[in-house]
Design a protein around this motif. Structure first.
Motif, PDB file in Angstrom:
ATOM      1  N   ASP A  97       0.848  -1.204   0.000  1.00  0.00           N
ATOM      2  CA  ASP A  97       0.000   0.000   0.000  1.00  0.00           C
ATOM      3  C   ASP A  97       0.874   1.242   0.000  1.00  0.00           C
ATOM      4  OD1 ASP A  97      -3.195   0.575   0.824  1.00  0.00           O
ATOM      5  OD2 ASP A  97      -1.807   2.249   1.046  1.00  0.00           O
ATOM      6  N   GLU A  98       0.400   2.284  -0.701  1.00  0.00           N
ATOM      7  CA  GLU A  98       1.241   3.477  -0.802  1.00  0.00           C
ATOM      8  C   GLU A  98       1.170   4.392   0.403  1.00  0.00           C
ATOM      9  OE1 GLU A  98       0.809   5.579  -4.421  1.00  0.00           O
ATOM     10  OE2 GLU A  98      -1.343   5.411  -4.520  1.00  0.00           O
ATOM     11  N   ASN A  99       0.184   4.206   1.226  1.00  0.00           N
ATOM     12  CA  ASN A  99       0.050   5.074   2.390  1.00  0.00           C
ATOM     13  C   ASN A  99       0.915   4.587   3.545  1.00  0.00           C
ATOM     14  OD1 ASN A  99      -2.154   7.224   1.950  1.00  0.00           O
ATOM     15  ND2 ASN A  99      -2.893   5.392   0.911  1.00  0.00           N
TER      16      ASN A  99
ATOM     17  N   GLY B  70      -6.651   1.520   4.200  1.00  0.00           N
ATOM     18  CA  GLY B  70      -7.372   2.206   3.126  1.00  0.00           C
ATOM     19  C   GLY B  70      -8.243   3.317   3.684  1.00  0.00           C
ATOM     20  N   GLN B  71      -9.479   3.402   3.196  1.00  0.00           N
ATOM     21  CA  GLN B  71     -10.372   4.483   3.632  1.00  0.00           C
ATOM     22  C   GLN B  71     -10.879   4.265   5.057  1.00  0.00           C
ATOM     23  OE1 GLN B  71     -10.016   6.777   1.454  1.00  0.00           O
ATOM     24  NE2 GLN B  71      -8.987   5.132   0.350  1.00  0.00           N
ATOM     25  N   LEU B  72     -10.726   3.034   5.571  1.00  0.00           N
ATOM     26  CA  LEU B  72     -11.258   2.752   6.914  1.00  0.00           C
ATOM     27  C   LEU B  72     -10.591   3.586   7.988  1.00  0.00           C
ATOM     28  CD1 LEU B  72     -11.552  -1.147   6.917  1.00  0.00           C
ATOM     29  CD2 LEU B  72     -13.382   0.515   6.645  1.00  0.00           C
TER      30      LEU B  72
ATOM     31  N   CYS C 132      -7.321  -1.656  -5.402  1.00  0.00           N
ATOM     32  CA  CYS C 132      -6.755  -0.299  -5.395  1.00  0.00           C
ATOM     33  C   CYS C 132      -7.743   0.790  -5.000  1.00  0.00           C
ATOM     34  CB  CYS C 132      -6.166   0.031  -6.763  1.00  0.00           C
ATOM     35  SG  CYS C 132      -4.832  -1.073  -7.224  1.00  0.00           S
ATOM     36  N   GLY C 133      -8.997   0.427  -4.727  1.00  0.00           N
ATOM     37  CA  GLY C 133      -9.937   1.432  -4.255  1.00  0.00           C
ATOM     38  C   GLY C 133     -10.377   2.403  -5.330  1.00  0.00           C
ATOM     39  N   ALA C 134     -10.620   3.640  -4.901  1.00  0.00           N
ATOM     40  CA  ALA C 134     -11.215   4.612  -5.822  1.00  0.00           C
ATOM     41  C   ALA C 134     -10.606   5.996  -5.638  1.00  0.00           C
ATOM     42  CB  ALA C 134     -12.715   4.678  -5.567  1.00  0.00           C
TER      43      ALA C 134
HETATM   44  C1  LIG Z   1     -17.054   9.054   4.169  1.00  0.00           C
HETATM   45  C2  LIG Z   1     -17.198   7.599   3.825  1.00  0.00           C
HETATM   46  C3  LIG Z   1     -18.083   6.833   4.566  1.00  0.00           C
HETATM   47  C4  LIG Z   1     -18.276   5.467   4.297  1.00  0.00           C
HETATM   48  N1  LIG Z   1     -19.135   4.722   5.065  1.00  0.00           N
HETATM   49  C5  LIG Z   1     -19.278   3.383   4.853  1.00  0.00           C
HETATM   50  C6  LIG Z   1     -20.135   2.564   5.679  1.00  0.00           C
HETATM   51  O1  LIG Z   1     -20.805   3.053   6.588  1.00  0.00           O
HETATM   52  N2  LIG Z   1     -20.202   1.222   5.423  1.00  0.00           N
HETATM   53  C7  LIG Z   1     -19.486   0.671   4.425  1.00  0.00           C
HETATM   54  O2  LIG Z   1     -19.566  -0.542   4.244  1.00  0.00           O
HETATM   55  N3  LIG Z   1     -18.677   1.436   3.612  1.00  0.00           N
HETATM   56  C8  LIG Z   1     -18.546   2.779   3.807  1.00  0.00           C
HETATM   57  N4  LIG Z   1     -17.713   3.548   2.984  1.00  0.00           N
HETATM   58  C9  LIG Z   1     -17.076   2.941   1.796  1.00  0.00           C
HETATM   59  C10 LIG Z   1     -15.792   2.231   2.105  1.00  0.00           C
HETATM   60  O3  LIG Z   1     -14.902   3.053   2.793  1.00  0.00           O
HETATM   61  C11 LIG Z   1     -15.136   1.809   0.784  1.00  0.00           C
HETATM   62  O4  LIG Z   1     -16.079   1.194  -0.039  1.00  0.00           O
HETATM   63  C12 LIG Z   1     -14.011   0.858   1.070  1.00  0.00           C
HETATM   64  O5  LIG Z   1     -12.984   1.497   1.801  1.00  0.00           O
HETATM   65  C13 LIG Z   1     -13.427   0.295  -0.214  1.00  0.00           C
HETATM   66  O6  LIG Z   1     -12.388  -0.565   0.116  1.00  0.00           O
HETATM   67  P1  LIG Z   1     -11.224  -0.938  -0.838  1.00  0.00           P
HETATM   68  O7  LIG Z   1     -10.324  -1.850  -0.112  1.00  0.00           O
HETATM   69  O8  LIG Z   1     -11.787  -1.374  -2.132  1.00  0.00           O
HETATM   70  O9  LIG Z   1     -10.488   0.445  -1.156  1.00  0.00           O
HETATM   71  P2  LIG Z   1      -9.697   1.474  -0.227  1.00  0.00           P
HETATM   72  O10 LIG Z   1     -10.181   1.429   1.155  1.00  0.00           O
HETATM   73  O11 LIG Z   1      -9.788   2.782  -0.943  1.00  0.00           O
HETATM   74  O12 LIG Z   1      -8.195   0.953  -0.258  1.00  0.00           O
HETATM   75  C14 LIG Z   1      -7.402   0.967  -1.408  1.00  0.00           C
HETATM   76  C15 LIG Z   1      -5.960   1.117  -1.017  1.00  0.00           C
HETATM   77  O13 LIG Z   1      -5.141   0.792  -2.132  1.00  0.00           O
HETATM   78  C16 LIG Z   1      -4.010   1.611  -2.142  1.00  0.00           C
HETATM   79  N5  LIG Z   1      -3.466   1.638  -3.496  1.00  0.00           N
HETATM   80  C17 LIG Z   1      -4.121   1.970  -4.646  1.00  0.00           C
HETATM   81  N6  LIG Z   1      -3.309   1.855  -5.712  1.00  0.00           N
HETATM   82  C18 LIG Z   1      -2.105   1.446  -5.234  1.00  0.00           C
HETATM   83  C19 LIG Z   1      -0.857   1.157  -5.875  1.00  0.00           C
HETATM   84  N7  LIG Z   1      -0.683   1.270  -7.188  1.00  0.00           N
HETATM   85  N8  LIG Z   1       0.180   0.781  -5.098  1.00  0.00           N
HETATM   86  C20 LIG Z   1       0.027   0.674  -3.770  1.00  0.00           C
HETATM   87  N9  LIG Z   1      -1.139   0.920  -3.127  1.00  0.00           N
HETATM   88  C21 LIG Z   1      -2.190   1.303  -3.851  1.00  0.00           C
HETATM   89  C22 LIG Z   1      -4.572   2.937  -1.675  1.00  0.00           C
HETATM   90  O14 LIG Z   1      -3.566   3.776  -1.183  1.00  0.00           O
HETATM   91  C23 LIG Z   1      -5.578   2.518  -0.626  1.00  0.00           C
HETATM   92  O15 LIG Z   1      -4.997   2.512   0.673  1.00  0.00           O
HETATM   93  C24 LIG Z   1     -17.545   4.897   3.236  1.00  0.00           C
HETATM   94  C25 LIG Z   1     -16.646   5.670   2.475  1.00  0.00           C
HETATM   95  C26 LIG Z   1     -16.485   7.004   2.773  1.00  0.00           C
HETATM   96  C27 LIG Z   1     -15.484   7.808   1.934  1.00  0.00           C
END
Ligand SMILES: Cc1cc2nc3c(=O)[nH]c(=O)nc-3n(C[C@H](O)[C@H](O)[C@H](O)COP(=O)(O)OP(=O)(O)OC[C@H]3O[C@@H](n4cnc5c(N)ncnc54)[C@H](O)[C@@H]3O)c2cc1C
Ligand SMILES: Cc1cc2nc3c(=O)[nH]c(=O)nc-3n(C[C@H](O)[C@H](O)[C@H](O)COP(=O)(O)OP(=O)(O)OC[C@H]3O[C@@H](n4cnc5c(N)ncnc54)[C@H](O)[C@@H]3O)c2cc1C
Lengths: 482, 384
Positions: free
Chosen positions: A144-146, A151-153, A234-236
């Motif tokens: 992860d780059e952070n 991630g967003q959690l 990689c999330g959004a």
């Molecule tokens: C304000 C807010 C409230 C929310 N509330 C809820 C809720 O109540 N319930 C719920 O279920 N969901 C909720 N969500 C949604 C939830 O946070 C996201 O859907 C979830 O975090 C997605 O997970 P993910 O692992 O796909 O992506 P992320 O959590 O975005 O993680 C992706 C990670 O990948 C890393 N990354 C990306 N590209 C690279 C790369 N090339 N090299 C290295 N690292 C990389 C990023 O840095 C990041 O840390 C909420 C979101 C927000 C913004």
């Protein structure tokens, strides 16, 4: 600008650090990023744009954009929003361009890592994928780059919706902590933080990636990664909105603001205009209030509120007006936002004359949706399609989360915008499928079936509609392809 | 909407050459249809370094390039759109005595044609590109022509395409030509995915895919595809304007107007075949060599890296003109890695031939027939 008292969070500010901006001495704390520390000191302009010399500052807060680039200890174009603050560091603003440093470049030797499974992204999807695969005996490299896993959690202080199995009722920050602990316990998961996977390369067998790791002294190390399978988690990225003045410092992504407040304990400003009333807009508005920041209005272009009613009711109770059928017309200010003009919109988003209103604020938060991060994934040649309900372009994938390129999997927001709960389940499914494929074992479909049923349940509720539609479209296009 | 089904000329390919031809032929009053299988600039043009060099080893190439530069210099005004031309010169590194002899020969020939070019020493090299490490790059001298330079390949090609439309040409993107239609020994038109278009003249400007297009007309081309990789870094304060190249190391690089360093080098580990993915070995070899030439660049990050294809003819010179067996089939390919810089003059010659029936010694010199039976004089000044 630092938050001193917070109803939920406590900020650990034990070690004070000295640093310099253009030679001027400032103080920050260990654990802060350079951006956060600058912000806390009231510095909002980080550089000047190339063509029009406009001020540039913070925007996304998670290393996805180029708004915060500065020269750090002589190293140009450093993303300060994901770069930890160190004692004595010298930070310089960049006026259109950065200069090359005088000092000789120190080259680190390239390193090669071979692994079974590479998981890119350490959010809920990536963490769950890594854990699931590791349980089935494969070696995992999680990147992860952070600076922190989660991630967003890591910035979500509210209690989560969804199912109990996927930790509903728990705060996002706590879910991240639990998953982190589990990952630490797994011996066959190797974690790389502050590391970016930057490219997919030709490889006669397996898959080959380039990765860069940012070291303590701000120099970078290159790795060549080889893996049998890869999971893109990689999330959004946050969406931008087009309006005059949208590049002024003070216009920030809602997620960026959340990071600043809830991870680093720094207020984005004193008075905020929130654009967008989806869950992100509503939740972040509430969190701004918790951090003792005023929210002037929440404006929403559609005729009705986008997010959950409980969230809307909460901010309304605190006296924040939600204006539906309203949009932002313009942001104004010199070095940063000094106010905005908003107006009522009629059909086709046209502005109704005579309804314009001036809003005094120093911060404008954009909560206008997310776009899946697929730029790296698309390099693998996986088939990409535009699916509106998924938030943009996504890779076609089957039920096991495998894309059209064998051994390349997706999970979480990167495969279509949904929620953390679905992201975790998709992560488990991808991790499970990848592990079985690597081990060359026949599928034990029982656990997989449970995960799928659970996913369906989550998507069955009234708020799962979009996700369900997106996944249905993807499934149809996938089978059309076969 | 129904597709146009008749034209005076059909052009296959929307790269710099196809678009330039469309503009010039339409300006002459011909009814032109350009067909592009993907989008404008999706071929080599949108992937190239867009360097413009007049320092060649053969007289003909030098003349073609010099005439092309004259056209480039007036092009923004003519097309009503800035093509981003910058004449910062080409600095060609001379590494040893053997290269020096070739350089002297080249410069002498180039000077007789009126080119402003000279051999410069290490001090002058440092003056023109201060970040170069003359020792590190093993240079004993260099040749330098200040009117060489580069243009923006996208802006140039879009400018041509827009001007062509203004002159009445039809440009259809996402419309692949499936087959060239023939009657006896003459071209009759083309078949596309959307229907047929009748035309007495078909120009094959399909870049590396020209071989395939020609095959459908029963013509066998000697061209070979070569994968080429190229990269660009993030922006940094502008430090130099020249393109630096070395025939020995194969490297070329320059700094773009907005501060990025752009360049390429042949991959020593190149594999055979039609491969399109970028390789890790390229990026390593490129950065190693680049740092030997310009050590301070070590602090810059690569932000993009992509591949494209050179469409290489047996003597590394373009193949242009009408086919001697199939009437109305016009060759415009085989550019061998320098088709951007030569495009103005090459397309001018072809326009004059198609519209006015005017021939030129160049057309003969660059005809497909030159490979039949004769020994070939190969262009040696090739990089990348
Ligand atoms: C304000 C807010 C409230 C929310 N509330 C809820 C809720 O109540 N319930 C719920 O279920 N969901 C909720 N969500 C949604 C939830 O946070 C996201 O859907 C979830 O975090 C997605 O997970 P993910 O692992 O796909 O992506 P992320 O959590 O975005 O993680 C992706 C990670 O990948 C890393 N990354 C990306 N590209 C690279 C790369 N090339 N090299 C290295 N690292 C990389 C990023 O840095 C990041 O840390 C909420 C979101 C927000 C913004
Ligand atoms: C990495 C790299 C660096 C380079 N650097 C330089 C440089 O510095 N200077 C220089 O002068 N040159 C350079 N070149 C070479 C230059 O890019 C090419 O010679 C030039 O762009 C060729 O232009 P074109 O219009 O002939 O072909 P292309 O740009 O390749 O266009 C051909 C078009 O035809 C289309 N097409 C193919 N088949 C069909 C079909 N059946 N139907 C319809 N359309 C079809 C393709 O989609 C494509 O768009 C470089 C090339 C590469 C790859």
């Amino acid at each position: 600008m630092r938050i001193k008292k917070h109803p939920i969070l406590e900020f650990d500010r034990e070690k004070k650090l000295r640093f310099y901006i253009n030679g001027k001495e400032l103080y920050g704390y260990e654990g802060e990023t350079i951006s956060a520390a600058l912000f806390a000191n009231g510095v909002t302009t980080f550089s000047r744009s190339l063509k029009y010399n406009h001020p540039r500052g913070f925007f996304c807060g998670i290393g996805k954009c180029s708004s915060c680039l500065m020269t750090v200890n002589g190293i140009p174009n450093t993303r300060t929003c994901i770069t930890p603050l160190k004692d004595g560091v010298e930070v310089k603003t960049q006026d259109a361009y950065a200069d090359l440093p005088e000092t000789k470049h120190k080259r680190h030797k390239k390193k090669v890592i071979n692994t079974d499974l590479l998981v890119i992204g350490g959010g809920p999807a990536g963490l769950s994928a890594a854990l699931e695969a590791a349980k089935h005996g494969v070696n995992v490299l999680l990147v992860d780059e952070n600076p922190i896993l989660g991630g967003q959690l890591i910035k979500q202080t509210h209690k989560f919706f969804g199912s109990r199995e996927e930790k509903a009722g728990t705060r996002g920050v706590e879910i991240a902590q639990q998953l982190r602990k589990e990952v630490e316990k797994q011996e066959n998961i190797r974690v790389f933080l502050k590391s970016t996977v930057f490219g997919y390369y030709e490889c006669e067998q397996n898959h080959c990636f380039g990765m860069v790791k940012r070291r303590e002294d701000y120099t970078e190390e290159i790795y060549e990664l080889h893996c049998k399978s890869v999971i893109f988690a990689c999330g959004a990225m946050e969406n931008m909105l087009a309006f005059p003045g949208n590049d002024l410092p003070g216009v920030y992504g809602a997620g960026g603001v959340q990071t600043l407040m809830n991870v680093y304990g720094v207020k984005p400003g004193r008075r905020v205009l929130m654009v967008g009333s989806g869950n992100v807009g509503l939740i972040v508005s509430y969190q701004l209030l918790q951090a003792d920041v005023d929210v002037a209005y929440i404006v929403e272009g559609l005729p009705k509120i986008g997010g959950y009613h409980v969230h809307a009711a909460k901010v309304r109770r605190c006296g924040v007006p939600i204006l539906t059928s309203h949009t932002i017309v313009e942001a104004y200010g010199n070095e940063r936002v000094e106010g905005a003009r908003i107006a009522k919109v009629g059909k086709n988003w046209s502005i109704i004359p005579g309804t314009e209103m001036d809003v005094k604020c120093d911060t404008i938060c954009l909560a206008v949706g997310l776009t899946p991060s697929i730029r790296l994934l698309s390099q693998t040649g996986a088939e990409i399609r535009f699916i509106r309900e998924a938030g943009g372009h996504v890779a076609l994938h089957n039920k096991n989360m495998e894309t059209t390129v064998p051994g390349v999997y997706v999970a979480g927001d990167g495969s279509g915008i949904e929620e953390a709960s679905t992201a975790m389940l998709e992560g488990k499914i991808a991790g499970f499928s990848a592990a079985y494929k690597i081990k060359n074992k026949a599928f034990d479909s029982k656990p997989l079936k449970l995960y799928h049923e659970e996913l369906e349940r989550l998507r069955d509720g009234p708020f799962g509609v979009k996700g369900r539609k997106a996944k249905e479209k993807i499934a149809v296009q996938w089978s059309d392809k076969r | 909407m129904k597709m146009k089904n008749k034209a005076d000329v059909v052009i296959v390919g929307g790269g710099v050459n196809g678009c330039s031809l469309a503009y010039q032929l339409a300006k002459k009053g011909l009814d032109v249809v350009l067909l592009e299988k993907k989008y404008i600039c999706s071929g080599a043009t949108g992937r190239c370094g867009a360097g413009i060099r007049q320092q060649w080893s053969t007289k003909e190439n030098t003349m073609l390039a010099m005439e092309s530069v004259k056209i480039f210099e007036k092009l923004s005004r003519e097309l009503g759109f800035d093509i981003g031309l910058r004449q910062g010169g080409y600095l060609i590194v001379v590494h040893d005595k053997k290269e020096m002899r070739q350089a002297e020969k080249n410069v002498e020939m180039q000077k007789t044609l009126g080119l402003d070019v000279s051999i410069i020493d290490s001090d002058e090299i440092k003056e023109i590109v201060p970040i170069l490490d003359v020792k590190g790059m093993h240079a004993i001298a260099a040749t330098f022509c200040p009117t060489d330079g580069h243009a923006d390949p996208f802006k140039t090609t879009f400018a041509y395409a827009m001007a062509a439309k203004k002159e009445g040409a039809t440009i259809l993107t996402h419309t692949p030509v499936i087959r060239v239609l023939k009657e006896k020994n003459a071209v009759k038109g083309v078949k596309t995915n959307k229907g047929e278009i009748k035309a007495p003249v078909v120009v094959n400007a399909a870049g590396v895919w020209s071989k395939k297009v020609a095959e459908t007309a029963g013509i066998n081309l000697p061209n070979q595809p070569y994968r080429k990789e190229i990269m660009v870094t993030e922006r940094i304060k502008p430090m130099f304007e020249a393109m630096v190249i070395s025939f020995k190391d194969g490297i070329y690089f320059s700094q773009q107007d907005e501060g990025q360093i752009l360049g390429g080098i042949p991959n020593p580990h190149e594999r055979k075949g039609y491969l399109t993915d970028p390789t890790f070995s390229f990026i390593q070899h490129m950065s190693k060599t680049l740092l030997r030439y310009a050590p301070p660049l070590g602090y810059l990050r690569v932000i993009r890296h992509w591949t494209g294809f050179y469409d290489v003819s047996p003597d590394a010179r373009p193949i242009i003109g009408e086919d001697d067996k199939v009437k109305g089939f016009i060759h415009c390919h085989g550019f061998s890695g320098h088709g951007f810089m030569l495009s103005p003059m090459v397309t001018k010659l072809l326009t004059e031939y198609i519209a006015d029936g005017k021939t030129s010694p160049f057309l003969e010199w660059l005809s497909l027939e030159r490979f039949k039976g004769k020994t070939i004089q190969k262009e040696v000044s090739v990089v990348g």
